[in-house]
Design an enzyme around this catalytic site. Structure first.
Site, PDB file in Angstrom:
ATOM      1  CB  CYS A 288       4.187  26.839 -10.976  1.00  0.00           C
ATOM      2  SG  CYS A 288       3.317  28.206 -10.263  1.00  0.00           S
TER       3      CYS A 288
ATOM      4  NE  ARG B 140       4.512  28.654  -1.836  1.00  0.00           N
ATOM      5  CZ  ARG B 140       3.402  29.253  -2.292  1.00  0.00           C
ATOM      6  NH1 ARG B 140       2.236  28.633  -2.235  1.00  0.00           N
ATOM      7  NH2 ARG B 140       3.469  30.460  -2.815  1.00  0.00           N
TER       8      ARG B 140
ATOM      9  CB  THR C 150      -2.353  24.834 -11.332  1.00  0.00           C
ATOM     10  OG1 THR C 150      -1.994  26.177 -11.638  1.00  0.00           O
ATOM     11  CG2 THR C 150      -1.743  23.894 -12.364  1.00  0.00           C
TER      12      THR C 150
ATOM     13  CB  THR D 249      -3.977  22.738  -6.663  1.00  0.00           C
ATOM     14  OG1 THR D 249      -3.272  23.709  -7.460  1.00  0.00           O
ATOM     15  CG2 THR D 249      -5.461  23.008  -6.735  1.00  0.00           C
TER      16      THR D 249
ATOM     17  CG  ASP E  68      -7.519  33.599   3.074  1.00  0.00           C
ATOM     18  OD1 ASP E  68      -6.928  33.581   1.985  1.00  0.00           O
ATOM     19  OD2 ASP E  68      -7.225  32.850   4.039  1.00  0.00           O
TER      20      ASP E  68
ATOM     21  CB  VAL F 127      -3.476  33.646  -7.561  1.00  0.00           C
ATOM     22  CG1 VAL F 127      -4.421  33.848  -8.746  1.00  0.00           C
ATOM     23  CG2 VAL F 127      -2.204  32.944  -8.014  1.00  0.00           C
TER      24      VAL F 127
HETATM   25  N1  SAJ Z   1      14.533  27.640 -13.432  1.00  0.00           N
HETATM   26  C1  SAJ Z   1      15.713  27.080 -13.922  1.00  0.00           C
HETATM   27  N2  SAJ Z   1      16.088  27.372 -15.200  1.00  0.00           N
HETATM   28  C2  SAJ Z   1      15.338  28.170 -16.017  1.00  0.00           C
HETATM   29  C3  SAJ Z   1      14.135  28.720 -15.496  1.00  0.00           C
HETATM   30  C4  SAJ Z   1      13.750  28.445 -14.206  1.00  0.00           C
HETATM   31  O1  SAJ Z   1      16.410  26.349 -13.225  1.00  0.00           O
HETATM   32  O2  SAJ Z   1      15.748  28.410 -17.151  1.00  0.00           O
HETATM   33  C5  SAJ Z   1      14.121  27.324 -12.058  1.00  0.00           C
HETATM   34  C6  SAJ Z   1      13.991  28.544 -11.167  1.00  0.00           C
HETATM   35  O3  SAJ Z   1      15.209  28.824 -10.520  1.00  0.00           O
HETATM   36  C7  SAJ Z   1      12.935  28.097 -10.159  1.00  0.00           C
HETATM   37  C8  SAJ Z   1      12.057  27.148 -10.971  1.00  0.00           C
HETATM   38  O4  SAJ Z   1      12.831  26.752 -12.115  1.00  0.00           O
HETATM   39  O5  SAJ Z   1      13.521  27.377  -9.104  1.00  0.00           O
HETATM   40  C9  SAJ Z   1      10.759  27.774 -11.448  1.00  0.00           C
HETATM   41  O6  SAJ Z   1      11.112  28.989 -12.042  1.00  0.00           O
HETATM   42  P1  SAJ Z   1      10.030  29.835 -12.936  1.00  0.00           P
HETATM   43  O7  SAJ Z   1      10.775  30.960 -13.556  1.00  0.00           O
HETATM   44  O8  SAJ Z   1       9.295  28.930 -13.810  1.00  0.00           O
HETATM   45  O9  SAJ Z   1       9.109  30.493 -11.835  1.00  0.00           O
HETATM   46  P2  SAJ Z   1       7.706  30.078 -11.265  1.00  0.00           P
HETATM   47  O10 SAJ Z   1       7.699  28.761 -10.610  1.00  0.00           O
HETATM   48  O11 SAJ Z   1       7.265  31.247 -10.464  1.00  0.00           O
HETATM   49  O12 SAJ Z   1       6.810  29.931 -12.563  1.00  0.00           O
HETATM   50  C10 SAJ Z   1       5.863  30.900 -12.852  1.00  0.00           C
HETATM   51  C11 SAJ Z   1       4.800  30.150 -13.590  1.00  0.00           C
HETATM   52  N3  SAJ Z   1       3.641  30.973 -13.739  1.00  0.00           N
HETATM   53  C12 SAJ Z   1       2.420  30.398 -13.616  1.00  0.00           C
HETATM   54  O13 SAJ Z   1       2.254  29.215 -13.393  1.00  0.00           O
HETATM   55  C13 SAJ Z   1       1.271  31.305 -13.760  1.00  0.00           C
HETATM   56  C14 SAJ Z   1       5.306  29.730 -14.963  1.00  0.00           C
HETATM   57  O14 SAJ Z   1       4.206  29.258 -15.752  1.00  0.00           O
HETATM   58  C15 SAJ Z   1       5.919  30.882 -15.680  1.00  0.00           C
HETATM   59  O15 SAJ Z   1       6.414  30.436 -16.958  1.00  0.00           O
HETATM   60  C16 SAJ Z   1       7.077  31.398 -14.859  1.00  0.00           C
HETATM   61  O16 SAJ Z   1       6.480  31.902 -13.632  1.00  0.00           O
HETATM   62  C17 SAJ Z   1       7.802  32.514 -15.594  1.00  0.00           C
HETATM   63  O17 SAJ Z   1       7.541  32.726 -16.778  1.00  0.00           O
HETATM   64  O18 SAJ Z   1       8.684  33.099 -14.955  1.00  0.00           O
END
Ligand code: SAJ
Length: 449
Positions: A277, A348, A137, A100, A45, A26
């Site tokens: 997240c 992670r 966060t 965090t 950093d 970020v």
């Molecule tokens: N996942 C599922 N099913 C879904 C969507 C995701 O199993 O329908 C899984 C993914 O495989 C992964 C986990 O959930 O293991 C998280 O996936 P994610 O698409 O939410 O990706 P992240 O963790 O990178 O979430 C980020 C977050 N961004 C921030 O916190 C700024 C989240 O708020 C966003 O909504 C997300 O990206 C996004 O929109 O892709």
């Protein structure tokens, strides 16, 4: 001219100097974004490796979207250092973008926020009214609870020496369409004047909506519940992925049918929910609710469903192999993908880890191939496969991460190297009928066996 008008004018003339504490996935794009917007930037950093790589114009994060935009070595507007004491006196606004994480017992770990706050506040000049913004966060109350005691101890005065605010990062790793310059932001601050000033500043970074939402706790809660909602929605489809096959119905058929309704939100079941997240932020809300004695049953239950998916899938894989005649003491599972999310190399909280551990605890051998992941990222006991063409004698291939490299595999040649032709789509992204025609015995999360 009052303070706000002066602040606006200095933004317009790019005279505001911005410090960023924490140059991770970020902080670094944020530093680059404000640098590209014409501001002088001080990036800090604690890791000398990170500082050295950034100074050489190299990308120390795992995120491909940062790779090609780290500017050339230090210029008069680009200062990178390990010392907050060196950077802070130059800065009008300081953004804190430190991790965090959660502790092993699933409690929020706020130590990075505390240490970063100490390093910043102890170097703030009297009467500078330096604005310090937390972006990490956290749960409602953390910014004030963590930083105000430090400010008091240092005998700094809010409104004179320092201001504090909260602007949650909304960065989506591996998604160039939602980088720091393309996402809407919310600003929380006790002082509306400072809030408006920050709206003007962040509007220089992102092309999307930036708005002042009131006190810090409003913005803190907004960020956490954005991800809590996502975790609950994913938990629903994961729970349906266990119920519907028992009714001999494929969850994907049902979700696609339901998605024809105008306000149905489509999510996809999978082997689990990883990342820094979605599986983490709900524990902040659970903790805060517990602090004030209000139950968070739904949030807690959703976490339990998502955390149970890897062991559920491990059980299904075992049954599939036994039913195919694979000897219990000589079974081999091939995991395709290890990263928590497609197109990023980030292990992670990846569900691949508990999946592999559960399988190995049953005496099953586990091999893993993920072109985005370093071989050092895998746990003890997992056979790391560098070249997918080298695999031999596996009994089931499991799609864990929907990397393009996994989806577009040469499935014909992989089939030829399998001992048993079993395939399990753990992300519901494969063309199962095509693979079945090829000779694979196909199965998938949420699909009746
Ligand atoms: N996942 C599922 N099913 C879904 C969507 C995701 O199993 O329908 C899984 C993914 O495989 C992964 C986990 O959930 O293991 C998280 O996936 P994610 O698409 O939410 O990706 P992240 O963790 O990178 O979430 C980020 C977050 N961004 C921030 O916190 C700024 C989240 O708020 C966003 O909504 C997300 O990206 C996004 O929109 O892709």
């Amino acid at each position: 001219m009052d303070w706000l008008d002066k602040f606006f004018s200095r933004i317009g003339k790019k005279e505001i100097t911005i410090g960023i504490i924490g140059l991770g996935y970020v902080g670094l794009p944020t530093a680059i974004g404000f640098h590209d917007a014409g501001f002088t930037v001080w990036g800090v950093d604690v890791s000398k490796r990170t500082v050295d790589m950034v100074l050489q114009g190299k990308n120390p994060t795992g995120d491909p979207d940062v790779g090609d935009i780290v500017p050339a070595p230090e210029t008069e507007r680009w200062h990178i250092t390990t010392s907050a004491a060196e950077a802070v006196p130059h800065c009008d606004v300081i953004l804190v973008t430190v991790p965090t994480p959660i502790t092993h017992d699933l409690k929020p770990d706020l130590s990075y926020v505390e240490v970063a706050g100490k390093n910043v506040f102890q170097s703030i000049q009297k009467d500078s009214r330096t604005i310090v913004v937390l972006e990490s966060t956290v749960y409602p109350g953390v910014t004030a609870h963590t930083w105000l005691p430090i400010i008091k101890e240092l005998d700094l005065e809010i409104g004179i020496d320092v201001e504090i605010a909260y602007c949650p990062e909304r960065f989506n790793p591996g998604d160039a369409a939602h980088g720091v310059r393309q996402v809407a932001r919310v600003i929380g601050c006790a002082n509306p004047e400072v809030g408006q000033g920050l709206v003007a500043l962040y509007s220089q970074l992102t092309s999307e909506d930036v708005r002042y939402v009131g006190k810090i706790e409003v913005a803190e809660a907004a960020k956490v519940i954005e991800n809590v909602q996502r975790d609950i929605n994913i938990a629903l489809v994961n729970e349906l992925a266990r119920i519907l096959p028992a009714l001999d119905v494929d969850v994907e058929d049902v979700l696609s049918a339901a998605a024809t309704k105008w306000n149905f939100h489509r999510y996809t079941p999978g082997v689990g929910v990883g990342g820094h997240c979605i599986p983490v932020d709900p524990y902040y809300m659970i903790q805060r609710a517990a602090d004030v004695g209000v139950p968070a049953g739904l949030i807690t239950a959703a976490r339990a469903v998502n955390r149970s998916m890897p062991s559920h899938v491990a059980g299904v894989l075992s049954d599939l192999m036994w039913n195919a005649g694979v000897p219990a003491n000589d079974a081999k599972v091939l995991l395709l993908g290890w990263s928590y999310k497609a197109e990023v190399g980030d292990p992670r909280e990846t569900p691949a880890e508990p999946l592999a551990q559960t399988l190995m605890s049953k005496g099953i051998e586990v091999g893993a191939w993920d072109p985005h992941i370093e071989s050092t990222d895998y746990p003890e006991g997992v056979t790391v496969i560098e070249d997918i063409n080298d695999v031999q004698d596996y009994d089931i291939a499991v799609l864990v991460t929907a990397h393009k490299a996994c989806v577009d595999l040469d499935w014909q040649s992989l089939l030829a190297n399998m001992r048993t032709p079993l395939l399990y789509d753990g992300r519901r992204v494969l063309n199962l009928s095509e693979l079945e025609t090829m000779g694979w015995k196909v199965h998938a999360v949420g699909k009746p066996t």
